[in-house]
Design a protein around this motif. Structure first.
Motif, PDB file in Angstrom:
ATOM      1  N   LEU A  11       0.825  -1.208   0.000  1.00  0.00           N
ATOM      2  CA  LEU A  11       0.000   0.000   0.000  1.00  0.00           C
ATOM      3  C   LEU A  11       0.859   1.257   0.000  1.00  0.00           C
ATOM      4  CD1 LEU A  11      -2.962  -0.670   2.464  1.00  0.00           C
ATOM      5  CD2 LEU A  11      -3.137   0.026   0.072  1.00  0.00           C
ATOM      6  N   SER A  12       1.923   1.225   0.771  1.00  0.00           N
ATOM      7  CA  SER A  12       2.823   2.373   0.840  1.00  0.00           C
ATOM      8  C   SER A  12       3.483   2.628  -0.514  1.00  0.00           C
ATOM      9  CB  SER A  12       3.887   2.130   1.916  1.00  0.00           C
ATOM     10  OG  SER A  12       4.726   3.246   2.057  1.00  0.00           O
ATOM     11  N   ARG A  13       3.868   1.553  -1.188  1.00  0.00           N
ATOM     12  CA  ARG A  13       4.453   1.703  -2.537  1.00  0.00           C
ATOM     13  C   ARG A  13       3.428   2.273  -3.508  1.00  0.00           C
ATOM     14  NH1 ARG A  13       7.335  -3.241  -1.334  1.00  0.00           N
ATOM     15  NH2 ARG A  13       5.636  -4.469  -2.234  1.00  0.00           N
ATOM     16  N   LEU A  14       2.186   1.853  -3.355  1.00  0.00           N
ATOM     17  CA  LEU A  14       1.118   2.367  -4.214  1.00  0.00           C
ATOM     18  C   LEU A  14       0.928   3.869  -3.992  1.00  0.00           C
ATOM     19  CD1 LEU A  14      -1.207   2.079  -6.183  1.00  0.00           C
ATOM     20  CD2 LEU A  14      -2.624   1.188  -4.318  1.00  0.00           C
ATOM     21  N   VAL A  15       0.983   4.294  -2.735  1.00  0.00           N
ATOM     22  CA  VAL A  15       0.871   5.725  -2.416  1.00  0.00           C
ATOM     23  C   VAL A  15       2.004   6.502  -3.085  1.00  0.00           C
ATOM     24  CG1 VAL A  15       1.093   7.416  -0.554  1.00  0.00           C
ATOM     25  CG2 VAL A  15      -0.398   5.438  -0.264  1.00  0.00           C
ATOM     26  N   GLN A  16       3.210   5.962  -3.013  1.00  0.00           N
ATOM     27  CA  GLN A  16       4.359   6.632  -3.636  1.00  0.00           C
ATOM     28  C   GLN A  16       4.211   6.680  -5.150  1.00  0.00           C
ATOM     29  OE1 GLN A  16       7.652   4.348  -2.167  1.00  0.00           O
ATOM     30  NE2 GLN A  16       7.521   5.169  -0.094  1.00  0.00           N
ATOM     31  N   LEU A  17       3.735   5.584  -5.731  1.00  0.00           N
ATOM     32  CA  LEU A  17       3.530   5.524  -7.181  1.00  0.00           C
ATOM     33  C   LEU A  17       2.493   6.549  -7.624  1.00  0.00           C
ATOM     34  CD1 LEU A  17       3.917   4.074  -9.942  1.00  0.00           C
ATOM     35  CD2 LEU A  17       2.097   2.505  -9.249  1.00  0.00           C
ATOM     36  N   GLU A  28       5.851   0.459  11.091  1.00  0.00           N
ATOM     37  CA  GLU A  28       5.636   1.828  11.565  1.00  0.00           C
ATOM     38  C   GLU A  28       5.743   2.847  10.436  1.00  0.00           C
ATOM     39  OE1 GLU A  28       7.410   5.016  14.832  1.00  0.00           O
ATOM     40  OE2 GLU A  28       7.865   2.876  15.039  1.00  0.00           O
ATOM     41  N   GLU A  29       6.732   2.680   9.577  1.00  0.00           N
ATOM     42  CA  GLU A  29       6.918   3.637   8.481  1.00  0.00           C
ATOM     43  C   GLU A  29       5.751   3.596   7.499  1.00  0.00           C
ATOM     44  OE1 GLU A  29      11.819   3.865   8.292  1.00  0.00           O
ATOM     45  OE2 GLU A  29      10.718   2.744   6.763  1.00  0.00           O
ATOM     46  N   CYS A  30       5.350   2.398   7.107  1.00  0.00           N
ATOM     47  CA  CYS A  30       4.289   2.271   6.100  1.00  0.00           C
ATOM     48  C   CYS A  30       2.938   2.703   6.655  1.00  0.00           C
ATOM     49  CB  CYS A  30       4.219   0.835   5.585  1.00  0.00           C
ATOM     50  SG  CYS A  30       5.694   0.314   4.682  1.00  0.00           S
ATOM     51  N   LEU A  31       2.613   2.241   7.847  1.00  0.00           N
ATOM     52  CA  LEU A  31       1.331   2.613   8.442  1.00  0.00           C
ATOM     53  C   LEU A  31       1.309   4.108   8.766  1.00  0.00           C
ATOM     54  CD1 LEU A  31      -1.392   1.516   9.333  1.00  0.00           C
ATOM     55  CD2 LEU A  31      -0.409   1.031  11.585  1.00  0.00           C
ATOM     56  N   GLY A  32       2.437   4.627   9.224  1.00  0.00           N
ATOM     57  CA  GLY A  32       2.518   6.058   9.526  1.00  0.00           C
ATOM     58  C   GLY A  32       2.318   6.918   8.296  1.00  0.00           C
ATOM     59  N   THR A  33       2.865   6.471   7.168  1.00  0.00           N
ATOM     60  CA  THR A  33       2.686   7.199   5.905  1.00  0.00           C
ATOM     61  C   THR A  33       1.223   7.211   5.485  1.00  0.00           C
ATOM     62  OG1 THR A  33       4.923   6.700   5.124  1.00  0.00           O
ATOM     63  CG2 THR A  33       3.276   7.220   3.444  1.00  0.00           C
ATOM     64  N   LEU A  34       0.567   6.067   5.596  1.00  0.00           N
ATOM     65  CA  LEU A  34      -0.850   5.979   5.223  1.00  0.00           C
ATOM     66  C   LEU A  34      -1.694   6.915   6.083  1.00  0.00           C
ATOM     67  CD1 LEU A  34      -1.198   2.107   4.771  1.00  0.00           C
ATOM     68  CD2 LEU A  34      -1.141   3.828   2.964  1.00  0.00           C
ATOM     69  N   LEU A  35      -1.432   6.935   7.377  1.00  0.00           N
ATOM     70  CA  LEU A  35      -2.191   7.810   8.271  1.00  0.00           C
ATOM     71  C   LEU A  35      -1.914   9.278   7.967  1.00  0.00           C
ATOM     72  CD1 LEU A  35      -1.807   5.853  11.633  1.00  0.00           C
ATOM     73  CD2 LEU A  35      -3.925   6.198  10.348  1.00  0.00           C
ATOM     74  N   ARG A  36      -0.658   9.598   7.745  1.00  0.00           N
ATOM     75  CA  ARG A  36      -0.311  11.001   7.451  1.00  0.00           C
ATOM     76  C   ARG A  36      -1.022  11.485   6.193  1.00  0.00           C
ATOM     77  NH1 ARG A  36       3.756  13.672   4.371  1.00  0.00           N
ATOM     78  NH2 ARG A  36       4.914  11.767   3.920  1.00  0.00           N
ATOM     79  N   LYS A  37      -1.012  10.659   5.163  1.00  0.00           N
ATOM     80  CA  LYS A  37      -1.678  11.034   3.911  1.00  0.00           C
ATOM     81  C   LYS A  37      -3.193  11.121   4.100  1.00  0.00           C
ATOM     82  CE  LYS A  37       1.901  10.881   0.956  1.00  0.00           C
ATOM     83  NZ  LYS A  37       2.289  11.999   0.051  1.00  0.00           N
ATOM     84  N   ALA A  38      -3.735  10.226   4.904  1.00  0.00           N
ATOM     85  CA  ALA A  38      -5.185  10.219   5.120  1.00  0.00           C
ATOM     86  C   ALA A  38      -5.635  11.451   5.891  1.00  0.00           C
ATOM     87  CB  ALA A  38      -5.593   8.949   5.867  1.00  0.00           C
TER      88      ALA A  38
END
Length: 315
Positions: free
Chosen positions: A51-57, A146-156
């Motif tokens: 999911l984190s890679r998808l967000v970056q893409l 932590e990094e991936c979930l944190g990124t998803l929350l930050r973007k959300a």
């Protein structure tokens, strides 16, 4: 004939997005709460990484100008998750599948586990034996989680429509818990960890407060001294934070200063002259460097600059 080719081109260009969305939805539906370092939790990390890679893409994809033509869309706004120009399918799906609150709870529980040295070591010892793995390998899984979930929350949390569905008291509690736990730390560590990302969460909360349950949000923030905690944390590690975070924090604090409910009771957020003096240090450590780099930012953060003067007059 030409119209047919145009339509075919459009369909072809949208195909990768549909594939991404389908993959994203599958990953989102894999999100459940499991004990840290259990077999299911380790599998979950792989879904979060995807999911984190998808967000970056999606972040690298060009904006979709067609949404501007959407009937009924407010052309003066940047849009919502459903009609914005930016591609954020992963975040949109996270919201649609009602997983954001769960993600926040997972992060909060994970950090409580991480900060409990005895429990953490016991879990590590058990997992290394169970999987015949090394502690460093499992540590890497923890960091990825932590990094991936944190990124998803930050973007959300950038989107008000996400926060409107959130357990705001839990988000405030999480922010306060992380900030308090940082008192004994010498560094916030990697910029993708909660010790840094938490200031993005705080900025989003303040930026969207008036569109949420404003009075309750401010009251809870005041009760846990969230503004003091966030300001103190930033001042302590200002030199280690990325520029993007500084702009996010300045925007959040400016929105707070412009919040009508906050304006009527702001002194309750600063129970001592020291608290006010600390906040004023942001002028030197936050806003002045930003304005030196981007003078045109002054208009955006004018409420914060005016608030500095309000505090000075009260001392």
């Amino acid at each position: 004939m030409a119209g047919r080719y145009i339509n075919e081109d459009t369909v072809e260009s949208e195909r990768p997005l549909k594939v991404c969305a389908e993959a994203g939805r599958k990953c989102v539906r894999n999100i459940h709460q499991y004990p840290v370092l259990s077999a299911e939790w380790i599998s979950l990390v792989d879904s979060l990484k995807q999911l984190s890679r998808l967000v970056q893409l999606e972040g690298r994809m060009p904006a979709n100008p067609k949404v501007l033509e959407t009937q009924g869309r407010d052309r003066d706004s940047s849009g919502t998750l459903w009609d914005q120009e930016a591609h954020e399918n992963a975040i949109r799906i996270l919201v649609e599948e009602a997983k954001v609150n769960l993600c926040l709870r997972m992060m909060y529980d994970y950090k409580k586990w991480q900060y409990n040295a005895a429990e953490r070591q016991a879990t590590m010892d058990e997992a290394t034996k169970a999987y015949e793995s090394t502690e460093s390998t499992l540590e890497q899984k923890c960091v990825q989680f932590e990094e991936c979930l944190g990124t998803l929350l930050r973007k959300a949390f950038v989107h008000v429509e996400t926060l409107q569905l959130m357990d705001i008291p839990l988000l405030i509690e999480h922010c306060a818990y992380i900030l308090q736990s940082c008192f004994s730390m010498e560094s916030p560590g990697d910029a993708r960890l909660q010790e840094t990302v938490i200031l993005y969460y705080f900025g989003s909360l303040m930026r969207h407060a008036e569109a949420l349950n404003n009075s309750e949000l401010l009251a809870r923030s005041r009760d846990v001294q969230l503004v003091e905690l966030a300001v103190g944390h930033y001042l302590r590690f200002a030199d280690q934070f990325p520029e993007e975070l500084k702009h996010s924090l300045a925007d959040g604090l400016s929105a707070m200063a412009d919040n009508e409910d906050f304006q009527t009771e702001w002194e309750y957020f600063f129970p001592s002259p020291d608290a006010k003096s600390n906040f004023l240090l942001l002028e030197e450590k936050l806003t002045t460097p930003i304005l030196q780099e981007k003078p045109d930012k002054r208009r955006e953060i004018r409420p914060l600059l005016d608030f500095f003067n309000t505090i000075k007059r009260s001392l």
